[in-house]
Design a protein around this motif. Sequence first.
Motif, PDB file in Angstrom:
ATOM      1  N   ILE A 320       0.844  -1.202   0.000  1.00 45.94           N
ATOM      2  CA  ILE A 320       0.000   0.000   0.000  1.00 45.94           C
ATOM      3  C   ILE A 320       0.874   1.245   0.000  1.00 45.94           C
ATOM      4  N   ALA A 321       1.957   1.229   0.792  1.00 43.02           N
ATOM      5  CA  ALA A 321       2.877   2.374   0.833  1.00 43.02           C
ATOM      6  C   ALA A 321       3.509   2.625  -0.531  1.00 43.02           C
ATOM      7  N   ILE A 322       3.838   1.565  -1.256  1.00 41.80           N
ATOM      8  CA  ILE A 322       4.416   1.731  -2.597  1.00 41.80           C
ATOM      9  C   ILE A 322       3.400   2.369  -3.540  1.00 41.80           C
ATOM     10  N   GLY A 323       2.160   1.917  -3.475  1.00 37.83           N
ATOM     11  CA  GLY A 323       1.114   2.534  -4.297  1.00 37.83           C
ATOM     12  C   GLY A 323       0.961   4.013  -3.999  1.00 37.83           C
ATOM     13  N   LEU A 324       0.985   4.367  -2.715  1.00 36.70           N
ATOM     14  CA  LEU A 324       0.889   5.779  -2.329  1.00 36.70           C
ATOM     15  C   LEU A 324       2.135   6.544  -2.757  1.00 36.70           C
ATOM     16  N   GLY A 325       3.294   5.903  -2.654  1.00 36.03           N
ATOM     17  CA  GLY A 325       4.549   6.571  -2.989  1.00 36.03           C
ATOM     18  C   GLY A 325       4.690   6.874  -4.469  1.00 36.03           C
ATOM     19  N   ILE A 326       4.209   5.974  -5.334  1.00 34.85           N
ATOM     20  CA  ILE A 326       4.237   6.229  -6.774  1.00 34.85           C
ATOM     21  C   ILE A 326       3.354   7.415  -7.116  1.00 34.85           C
ATOM     22  N   CYS A 327       2.209   7.482  -6.425  1.00 28.92           N
ATOM     23  CA  CYS A 327       1.312   8.652  -6.448  1.00 28.92           C
ATOM     24  C   CYS A 327       0.860   9.053  -7.852  1.00 28.92           C
ATOM     25  N   PHE A 333      -5.336   4.350  -6.733  1.00 30.06           N
ATOM     26  CA  PHE A 333      -6.509   3.472  -6.812  1.00 30.06           C
ATOM     27  C   PHE A 333      -6.119   2.060  -6.394  1.00 30.06           C
ATOM     28  N   ALA A 334      -4.942   1.591  -6.860  1.00 32.04           N
ATOM     29  CA  ALA A 334      -4.465   0.256  -6.497  1.00 32.04           C
ATOM     30  C   ALA A 334      -4.235   0.145  -4.986  1.00 32.04           C
ATOM     31  N   ALA A 335      -3.704   1.199  -4.360  1.00 40.12           N
ATOM     32  CA  ALA A 335      -3.469   1.187  -2.910  1.00 40.12           C
ATOM     33  C   ALA A 335      -4.789   1.091  -2.147  1.00 40.12           C
ATOM     34  N   LEU A 336      -5.789   1.846  -2.589  1.00 41.33           N
ATOM     35  CA  LEU A 336      -7.102   1.782  -1.946  1.00 41.33           C
ATOM     36  C   LEU A 336      -7.757   0.422  -2.163  1.00 41.33           C
ATOM     37  N   ASN A 403      -2.013  -4.136 -10.420  1.00 41.17           N
ATOM     38  CA  ASN A 403      -2.154  -2.700 -10.719  1.00 41.17           C
ATOM     39  C   ASN A 403      -1.013  -1.884 -10.115  1.00 41.17           C
ATOM     40  N   THR A 404      -0.530  -2.288  -8.937  1.00 43.03           N
ATOM     41  CA  THR A 404       0.585  -1.585  -8.314  1.00 43.03           C
ATOM     42  C   THR A 404       1.864  -1.750  -9.132  1.00 43.03           C
ATOM     43  N   VAL A 405       2.131  -2.983  -9.568  1.00 41.65           N
ATOM     44  CA  VAL A 405       3.311  -3.234 -10.408  1.00 41.65           C
ATOM     45  C   VAL A 405       3.183  -2.483 -11.732  1.00 41.65           C
ATOM     46  N   ALA A 406       1.983  -2.524 -12.333  1.00 42.42           N
ATOM     47  CA  ALA A 406       1.764  -1.816 -13.599  1.00 42.42           C
ATOM     48  C   ALA A 406       1.977  -0.320 -13.432  1.00 42.42           C
ATOM     49  N   ALA A 407       1.498   0.240 -12.309  1.00 42.20           N
ATOM     50  CA  ALA A 407       1.671   1.671 -12.056  1.00 42.20           C
ATOM     51  C   ALA A 407       3.154   2.016 -11.918  1.00 42.20           C
ATOM     52  N   ALA A 408       3.917   1.133 -11.276  1.00 37.27           N
ATOM     53  CA  ALA A 408       5.366   1.357 -11.140  1.00 37.27           C
ATOM     54  C   ALA A 408       6.039   1.362 -12.510  1.00 37.27           C
ATOM     55  N   LEU A 409       5.639   0.452 -13.381  1.00 36.05           N
ATOM     56  CA  LEU A 409       6.225   0.384 -14.718  1.00 36.05           C
ATOM     57  C   LEU A 409       5.827   1.594 -15.560  1.00 36.05           C
TER      58      LEU A 409
END
Length: 496
Positions: A320-327, A333-336, A403-409
């Motif tokens: 969740i922190a990574i999802g928030l950190g990518i921002c 949305f992925a973090a939520l 979704n979190t991994v996709a957002a990071a990419l």
Amino acid sequence: MNSAFLAIPAIIAGLVWTNKNKTVIHFTNLAGAAALLITSVLALAEVGRSKNIVTRGFFKDIFYIDSLSAYILFITALAFFLVSMYSISYFGEELRKKVITLSKLKLYYSLSNAFVFSMVLALTTQNMGVMWIAIEATTLASAFLVGFYNNKSSIEAAWKYLIICSVGIAFALLGIILLYYSSTIGLGSNKLLGLSWNYLLENASALDSSILKISFIFILIGFGTKVGFSPMHTWLPDAHSQAPSPVSSLLSGVLLNTAMYGIIRVMSIVNKSLHSSKYTGNLLLLLGLLSIGTAAVFVLVQQDYKRILAYSSIEHMGIIAIGLGICTPVSIFAALYHTFNHAMTKSMLFISTGNVYLKYHTKKISGVKGLVKTMPVTGIAFLLGSFAITGMPPFGVFMSEFNTVAAALFSRNYLTAALLLIFLAAVFGGFVKQMGKMFYGSNNMTELQTGELDKTGPFVLIILLCITIMLGVYIPEPIKALMDNATNIILGIGGK
């Protein structure tokens, strides 16, 4: 409506002491949990129509519900209702075996409602000072629940939890003081509103950015201790291993979300003030990756199934922190989304451990064999839940992790994506290696009879299993709309 949220657990906490019939006590608590869930659904609908719920009169600057708080409130109320239903089974069995007394049962229900009251207060206030008090109150209420059995190990875990989280919350208090100070410099004529996160968000550009940065560090460490970020996580495995399983479900499923909620509110203010998410994002990515890496290592060596689930909670708070950190919109949305998935899946797993412990009388992995044969519903739910929590399809956790991994990419955080995938694979391997021993083979305990302890526990597990599968393929439209609005609030782009 704010008053209803707070009144329900407060009334039930006292009402359970007025009766000596265990059935009445059980269902009094369940009725209160159901009323809280209904109230949260009504709040969800009202927020969907009007974007927020504002309290009028004297408390207008204290209580406020928007899409973000309504979303976490709904998760909290749903988890509490399901855990309350399961508590009838769990503590009913402990009463039957005379592990606890009727007075002890009343104490559990009273403390659990006080615990929920403090979490609800944290989620329905817009005053950072009141939020701090409420999150500190969650520590006081839940510490007694961690030490519920009053044996040496549980008391030691409760003290460790109390001391570490109290030190953490002291850091958070210093951060809130600095946050208020930054507002007095930039908003001199509106000092009375300096603790309102809604007002601070609206006027973020006027805040002193250098003090705001320091404030965020203290708040991240302080509330991050309660979230279970590494290296402040050391209370969490001990607390989970010693607390009753219904308490572990609440600690992992909703308490960690409440502390994360406090970080999110301040993060939004800092990002808007700095006109960038880079500062908060780097800190969150660091803590997120460190937490997942720590969990990946310790999962491999644990011999207690509840401690493995505790380290899994540290892992998922890191995600969740990574999802928030990518921002980005996708990552937020992925973090939520992951917040909901983790709460439901982990509640299912801790409820499963409760059934296992009551049947096998051990928390050691080596002491449990042939679980699928001995307890078919619990065994299958535990097995599927283990796959779900490690990110296997078709469960909800897989979708939010994907979704979190996709957002990071998409945001070109390639190192973050690579490390995340490596750590997730390591956690999956650890679960298969450690937990897989429990499900098959034959147990050597001849006194164990095949079958579940009662019908309530398996019924709750089936409900939670259905929710985790549903979240992997479909998000109900009202929930999705709430998550979209909450994403806009966090990003500061117009949601309320």
